[in-house]
Scaffold this motif. Structure first.
Motif, short mmCIF file in Angstrom:
data_model
loop_
_atom_site.label_atom_id
_atom_site.label_comp_id
_atom_site.label_asym_id
_atom_site.label_seq_id
_atom_site.Cartn_x
_atom_site.Cartn_y
_atom_site.Cartn_z
N ASN A 83 32.62 31.18 41.46
CA ASN A 83 33.46 32.31 41.06
C ASN A 83 34.95 32.04 41.30
OD1 ASN A 83 34.09 34.76 39.96
ND2 ASN A 83 33.43 35.98 41.72
N MET A 84 35.26 31.41 42.45
CA MET A 84 36.68 31.16 42.75
C MET A 84 37.28 30.14 41.78
SD MET A 84 39.29 32.03 44.49
CE MET A 84 38.58 33.09 45.75
N MET A 86 36.23 29.60 38.74
CA MET A 86 36.34 30.29 37.45
C MET A 86 37.61 31.14 37.43
SD MET A 86 32.43 31.50 36.62
CE MET A 86 32.32 31.40 34.83
N PHE A 87 37.92 31.77 38.55
CA PHE A 87 39.13 32.59 38.68
C PHE A 87 40.37 31.73 38.45
CE2 PHE A 87 41.36 35.68 41.92
CZ PHE A 87 42.15 36.17 40.90
N ARG A 88 40.38 30.55 39.09
CA ARG A 88 41.55 29.68 38.93
C ARG A 88 41.71 29.20 37.49
NH1 ARG A 88 43.59 28.39 44.04
NH2 ARG A 88 42.07 28.68 45.71
N ASP A 90 40.62 30.65 34.92
CA ASP A 90 40.93 31.84 34.13
C ASP A 90 42.40 32.24 34.19
OD1 ASP A 90 38.55 32.43 32.96
OD2 ASP A 90 38.26 34.34 33.99
N TYR A 91 42.99 32.21 35.40
CA TYR A 91 44.39 32.69 35.43
C TYR A 91 45.34 31.66 34.84
CZ TYR A 91 45.49 30.73 40.19
OH TYR A 91 45.70 29.93 41.28
N ASP A 94 44.99 32.39 31.19
CA ASP A 94 45.64 33.64 30.79
C ASP A 94 47.16 33.52 30.82
OD1 ASP A 94 43.15 34.67 30.38
OD2 ASP A 94 43.27 36.28 31.86
#
Lengths: 215, 215
Positions: A83-84, A86-88, A90-91, A94
């Motif tokens: 998850n972490m 994927m967060f990185r 992702d941002y 974005d």
């Protein structure tokens, strides 16, 4: 394995990242392209009257560039593994999308395409260009630092594996860099990454064979 | 369990969806709010000079509203359980983000906040309002149909469980609906879902106790 059809204009624009993911993954898809003068016929068949759209197995049409990109990235192993991570990924994506989105709005406004004509928009293109450049000045220094945090920025955003965010850096900066290379001179690590992505065996193979369009 | 601090202005705006996810999940976080006149002091501490930002364990500051929302949604079980369901949740969210993003740009332009002042922008707010309304007309009929595809639209976007996309419908349409309710009358299923989300026990509890701001 589902069959995929990608709908977009005959240009790189918002869809090139999706074509690149398919190609780097070695996956089959139908690259359905159309010209601007066909758009009025096609738009009503597209969910939310926009493209790119990914059609799956000839029935479900799915909109939204970034949702499609993340789906394909998860499918083919170009997204974070937890998850972490994927967060990185992702941002970073974005942040890059902010640049691409502002650029594409400016690009189409400048050309006069899709203009509603409801008011005098003589300065709109200039305004949108300023807005795009401001987004670059805001976002790129952060991405330069983010890249540097892993292995001094000498590999990819997430380390030694090329992920969807690296491909996005390439695709989303390609048109802006063709228009004004000097804008990006202050970001040497990002520019080196851009070249590293272009030189990746799977990417360079795709770049050689892809359709040659002017945007 | 990591500790979370959320940075945003003292308003709902782009951050309310994140506060709602934390609250519906029953998770702890520090809701760090500031006023517009404090922004110049704060912006340099924020990655990419924008908010909302999520700080994790007092060190890593992560930007991008939607990347944060998806991270929290995965963490707390409000995202799809497989790749295809994640794709569906994602494109619904991204469609709603188009509306929110265009609305927020219009909202700040109208107020004169964050204006660069580089040119005469007297009609910019009007232009942005038209753009926001056009996005609604383009996206909302598709979302109405998407909702209807599962159980006739009588539950949530993905079926019987409230997901991040349902919460997003509530949060992202809240300000626009306060400004002009009639714009949304043509979407009865979406409006019924909006009320269903507001009436969800976890959401209604949060709405009662949350900070009362005018945007």
């Amino acid at each position: 394995m589902p069959s995929y059809t990608l709908y977009y204009f005959n240009g790189r624009g918002r869809a090139e990242i999706l074509r690149m993911i398919f190609n780097v993954a070695g996956a089959q898809f139908t690259d359905k392209r159309f010209e601007f003068n066909e758009w009025d016929k096609i738009r009503n068949d597209m969910p939310s009257s926009s493209v790119p759209v990914l059609e799956i197995d000839g029935k479900d049409k799915m909109p939204e560039t970034m949702a499609i990109a993340r789906y394909l990235a998860r499918e083919y192993g170009f997204h974070g593994k937890n998850n972490m991570d994927m967060f990185r990924v992702d941002y970073i994506c974005d942040c890059l999308y902010e640049i691409m989105h502002d650029y594409m709005r400016y690009f189409h406004e400048k050309s006069g395409r899709f203009r509603s004509g409801s008011s005098d928009k003589s300065d709109m293109a200039g305004e949108m260009q300023r807005s795009f450049m401001e987004t670059c000045r805001r976002v790129l220094p952060f991405l330069e630092k983010t890249l540097e945090m892993r292995n001094g920025g000498s590999q990819f955003f997430m380390g030694d594996q090329m992920m969807v965010c690296d491909m996005m850096l390439y695709c989303f900066l390609e048109n802006p860099m063709m228009e004004n290379q000097t804008m990006f001179n202050s970001y040497p690590k990002l520019m080196a990454l851009w070249k590293r992505v272009a030189g990746h065996p799977k990417v360079s193979g795709y770049l050689k064979k892809r359709s040659n369009t002017n945007w």
